[in-house]
Design an enzyme around this catalytic site. Structure first.
Site, PDB file in Angstrom:
ATOM      1  N   ASP A  43       1.502   6.113   5.713  1.00 34.65           N
ATOM      2  CA  ASP A  43       0.508   5.241   5.095  1.00 34.65           C
ATOM      3  C   ASP A  43       1.024   4.580   3.810  1.00 34.65           C
ATOM      4  O   ASP A  43       0.299   3.863   3.130  1.00 34.65           O
ATOM      5  CB  ASP A  43      -0.791   6.014   4.850  1.00 34.65           C
ATOM      6  CG  ASP A  43      -2.026   5.130   5.007  1.00 34.65           C
ATOM      7  OD1 ASP A  43      -1.905   4.068   5.639  1.00 34.65           O
ATOM      8  OD2 ASP A  43      -3.089   5.502   4.480  1.00 34.65           O
ATOM      9  N   LYS A  52       0.853  -1.200   0.000  1.00 34.82           N
ATOM     10  CA  LYS A  52       0.000   0.000   0.000  1.00 34.82           C
ATOM     11  C   LYS A  52       0.883   1.241   0.000  1.00 34.82           C
ATOM     12  O   LYS A  52       1.666   1.461   0.916  1.00 34.82           O
ATOM     13  CB  LYS A  52      -0.909  -0.008   1.244  1.00 34.82           C
ATOM     14  CG  LYS A  52      -1.708   1.294   1.431  1.00 34.82           C
ATOM     15  CD  LYS A  52      -2.654   1.227   2.635  1.00 34.82           C
ATOM     16  CE  LYS A  52      -3.308   2.574   2.925  1.00 34.82           C
ATOM     17  NZ  LYS A  52      -4.203   2.559   4.118  1.00 34.82           N
ATOM     18  N   LYS A  83     -10.013  12.840   8.223  1.00 28.44           N
ATOM     19  CA  LYS A  83      -9.602  12.394   9.551  1.00 28.44           C
ATOM     20  C   LYS A  83      -9.503  13.593  10.495  1.00 28.44           C
ATOM     21  O   LYS A  83      -9.109  14.680  10.059  1.00 28.44           O
ATOM     22  CB  LYS A  83      -8.201  11.742   9.470  1.00 28.44           C
ATOM     23  CG  LYS A  83      -8.160  10.364   8.858  1.00 28.44           C
ATOM     24  CD  LYS A  83      -6.716   9.841   8.892  1.00 28.44           C
ATOM     25  CE  LYS A  83      -6.582   8.491   8.192  1.00 28.44           C
ATOM     26  NZ  LYS A  83      -7.257   7.393   8.913  1.00 28.44           N
ATOM     27  N   ARG A 129      -7.662  -0.481   0.934  1.00 29.55           N
ATOM     28  CA  ARG A 129      -8.151  -1.735   0.341  1.00 29.55           C
ATOM     29  C   ARG A 129      -8.585  -1.519  -1.108  1.00 29.55           C
ATOM     30  O   ARG A 129      -8.577  -2.447  -1.905  1.00 29.55           O
ATOM     31  CB  ARG A 129      -9.269  -2.316   1.214  1.00 29.55           C
ATOM     32  CG  ARG A 129     -10.504  -1.481   1.247  1.00 29.55           C
ATOM     33  CD  ARG A 129     -11.387  -1.825   2.436  1.00 29.55           C
ATOM     34  NE  ARG A 129     -10.846  -1.319   3.700  1.00 29.55           N
ATOM     35  CZ  ARG A 129     -11.411  -1.516   4.880  1.00 29.55           C
ATOM     36  NH1 ARG A 129     -12.521  -2.220   4.972  1.00 29.55           N
ATOM     37  NH2 ARG A 129     -10.867  -1.024   5.981  1.00 29.55           N
ATOM     38  N   ASP A 181      -2.521  10.046   3.958  1.00 30.07           N
ATOM     39  CA  ASP A 181      -3.945   9.697   4.068  1.00 30.07           C
ATOM     40  C   ASP A 181      -4.668  10.743   4.916  1.00 30.07           C
ATOM     41  O   ASP A 181      -4.671  10.665   6.143  1.00 30.07           O
ATOM     42  CB  ASP A 181      -4.081   8.293   4.679  1.00 30.07           C
ATOM     43  CG  ASP A 181      -5.541   7.829   4.747  1.00 30.07           C
ATOM     44  OD1 ASP A 181      -6.412   8.522   4.177  1.00 30.07           O
ATOM     45  OD2 ASP A 181      -5.782   6.765   5.359  1.00 30.07           O
ATOM     46  N   GLU A 240      -9.432   3.720   1.984  1.00 32.74           N
ATOM     47  CA  GLU A 240      -8.897   3.834   0.631  1.00 32.74           C
ATOM     48  C   GLU A 240      -7.847   2.765   0.330  1.00 32.74           C
ATOM     49  O   GLU A 240      -7.646   2.406  -0.828  1.00 32.74           O
ATOM     50  CB  GLU A 240      -8.289   5.233   0.418  1.00 32.74           C
ATOM     51  CG  GLU A 240      -6.858   5.457   0.930  1.00 32.74           C
ATOM     52  CD  GLU A 240      -6.695   5.260   2.430  1.00 32.74           C
ATOM     53  OE1 GLU A 240      -7.686   5.381   3.164  1.00 32.74           O
ATOM     54  OE2 GLU A 240      -5.570   4.976   2.881  1.00 32.74           O
ATOM     55  N   ASP A 296     -12.131   7.027   3.680  1.00 32.71           N
ATOM     56  CA  ASP A 296     -10.944   6.774   4.497  1.00 32.71           C
ATOM     57  C   ASP A 296     -10.543   5.287   4.453  1.00 32.71           C
ATOM     58  O   ASP A 296      -9.474   4.929   4.913  1.00 32.71           O
ATOM     59  CB  ASP A 296     -11.204   7.239   5.931  1.00 32.71           C
ATOM     60  CG  ASP A 296      -9.929   7.397   6.734  1.00 32.71           C
ATOM     61  OD1 ASP A 296      -8.839   7.352   6.117  1.00 32.71           O
ATOM     62  OD2 ASP A 296     -10.022   7.567   7.965  1.00 32.71           O
TER      63      ASP A 296
END
Ligand code: BES
Ligand code: ZN
Ligand code: ZN
Length: 460
Positions: free
Chosen positions: A249, A226, A238, A312, A231, A310, A308
């Site tokens: 992230d 990933k 967030k 996956r 993020d 994102e 959020d």
């Protein structure tokens, strides 16, 4: 090249370090000269674990360093960490009393890591002489791989965008005689719709890195990481406390590249492929929205129930690509869920696989190299939590009961892997909040020493 480790021919007269358990201390002093004996007594050295004492010669120079082992020898990485923390700047060598010098040298090196790229002044460090060339050669890939992973994570997002991450990956593969493709723009939008959707809100364009190394006839091992360079949460933004660490992230990508560096430096006989969706989850008029539906590369439609979740999404398309050539093994790593931390804390990443044999060997190697991992289940009955009224899948648990966040994320990913011999997913944290033993504060290499050890044994 070996960080704080140096080979014996690079330095003359390093200071010897002698390890003593508490029970060996008396005996050691009986054999010592009168001055040493009274010095050690006067300093009240007891050989407690991690205690060090510089012993001078007649000229007042350091003759030896005594290192306390307490009641018995400790775990090697922790011993190396204690040495690194206690020794002053200078060059040292393990003299007598140490078991497992390779493990100690590795612990020393891991602990010596500093991210000082943005600091004017960096403190002088202790260096450890490793006289056995074989040990240096064995440790080199591990040290280089963990440093790379940490450096990539620690670099702030203003200097580590999708482009910089892609350059780092291409550079690594080029350095080892591999090659890479970067997919962007219309091709990305058409072929990797979820990667494009997540990254589209940022002025820094999303891209997919596809890098390859090794002989085509060797077993195909594919690492997927990933690569969300920052993020913000997207439109489901967030709060500040949840955003502060989100430069990390791309920790899955960083660890995939760290592991790739180990594999290539050690020249493991495998056809290695690394796939990284590199995006910034940002807020703008081009951001994807809650309730948007996209058809993924694999053909399954996905409802965005929360922007959020994102990670996956981008992994789904990357895993689909990885799966298309039916590799022997796909390993994906991702800073995927806060729920994994709630379950196991920052230091013990969960891993998921349906391959019982693989699960077992991962546990064994994790334990052997002191790189903790804990298996969690791909619990089929929870699949119903990620269903959608409007699409084939939803990207979060839509059941109203917000449980099993790490498991439902893993189950989501499982839809995109059908052909690979085996698949393992690691929900890592990629960060050490408080330094401890051989773990330094900040970006963390997680699981990759364990995976490297496993791959070396299985395919090496
Ligand atoms: N990158 C985060 C997960 C994360 C947060 C990892 C903090 C490590 C520390 C991920 O993209 C995310 O935001 N996940 C959400 C999912 C939720 C919206 C279903 C989470 O875990 O809260
Ligand atoms: Zn997120
Ligand atoms: Zn994320």
């Amino acid at each position: 090249m070996h960080g704080p480790l140096i080979s014996a021919n690079e330095i003359i007269n390093p200071i010897p370090v002698v390890a003593l358990s508490a029970s060996e201390l008396e005996e050691h002093l009986d054999a010592a000269d009168a001055m040493t004996k009274s010095w050690v007594k006067a300093q009240e050295f007891t050989a407690a674990f991690g205690e060090t004492l510089a012993v001078p010669n007649q000229a007042g120079e350091i003759k030896t360093i005594l290192f306390g082992y307490g009641e018995s020898q400790s775990e090697a990485l922790e011993t190396g960490a204690a040495l690194n923390k206690m020794l002053p700047a200078g060059a040292f060598e393990l003299s007598k009393g140490f078991d497992d010098p390779a493990g100690i040298a590795l612990g020393f090196s891991l602990t010596a890591y500093r991210f000082d790229a943005y600091k004017k002044l960096s403190a002088p460090k202790a260096r450890l002489v490793v006289s056995e060339q074989g040990i240096l050669e064995e440790l080199e890939p591990i040290i280089a791989g963990t440093r790379l992973a940490k450096d990539l994570i620690n670099t702030p997002a203003n200097d580590m965008g999708p482009e910089e991450l892609a350059v780092a990956a291409s550079q690594l593969f080029e350095d080892h005689g591999g090659s890479s493709k970067i997919i962007m723009g219309d091709v990305l939008e058409n072929e990797f719709p979820l990667v494009h959707a997540v990254g589209n809100g940022s002025d820094r364009a999303p891209r997919l890195i596809d890098a390859i190394w090794g002989k085509d006839t060797d077993p195909k091992i594919t690492l997927v990481g990933k690569g969300v360079v920052f993020d913000s949460g997207g439109l489901d933004v967030k709060p500040a406390a949840g955003m502060i660490l989100m430069k990390k992230d791309m920790g899955g990508a960083a660890n995939a590249l760290g592991l790739a560096a180990m594999i290539m430096k050690a020249k493991l006989p495998m056809r290695l492929r690394v796939i990284i969706p590199a995006v910034e989850n940002a807020i703008s008029g081009r951001s994807f929205r809650p309730s948007d539906i996209f058809t993924s590369r694999k053909g399954l439609s996905v409802e965005v129930a929360n922007t959020d979740a994102e990670g996956r999404l981008v992994l789904a398309d990357a895993l689909a690509l990885a799966d298309e050539e039916s590799p022997e093994l796909i390993v994906d790593m991702a800073t995927l869920t806060g729920a994994a931390r709630a379950a196991l804390g920052p230091d013990v990443p969960p891993y998921y696989t349906d391959d019982e044999d693989l699960a077992e060997v991962i546990a064994v190697h994790s334990e052997a190299v002191n790189d903790p991992l804990w298996r969690m289940p791909l619990w089929k009955p929870y699949r119903k939590y990620i269903t959608s009224k409007t699409a084939d899948l939803a990207n979060i648990n839509t059941s109203g009961a917000g449980f099993a966040g790490s498991i439902t994320a893993a189950l989501f990913l499982q839809n995109f892997v059908k052909n690979a011999g085996s698949w393992v997913h690691l929900d890592i944290y990629g960060w050490t909040p408080i330094e401890k033993d051989f773990k330094t504060h900040g970006g963390e290499a997680q699981a990759i020493r364990a995976l490297f050890d496993m791959l070396k044994t299985r395919f090496g």
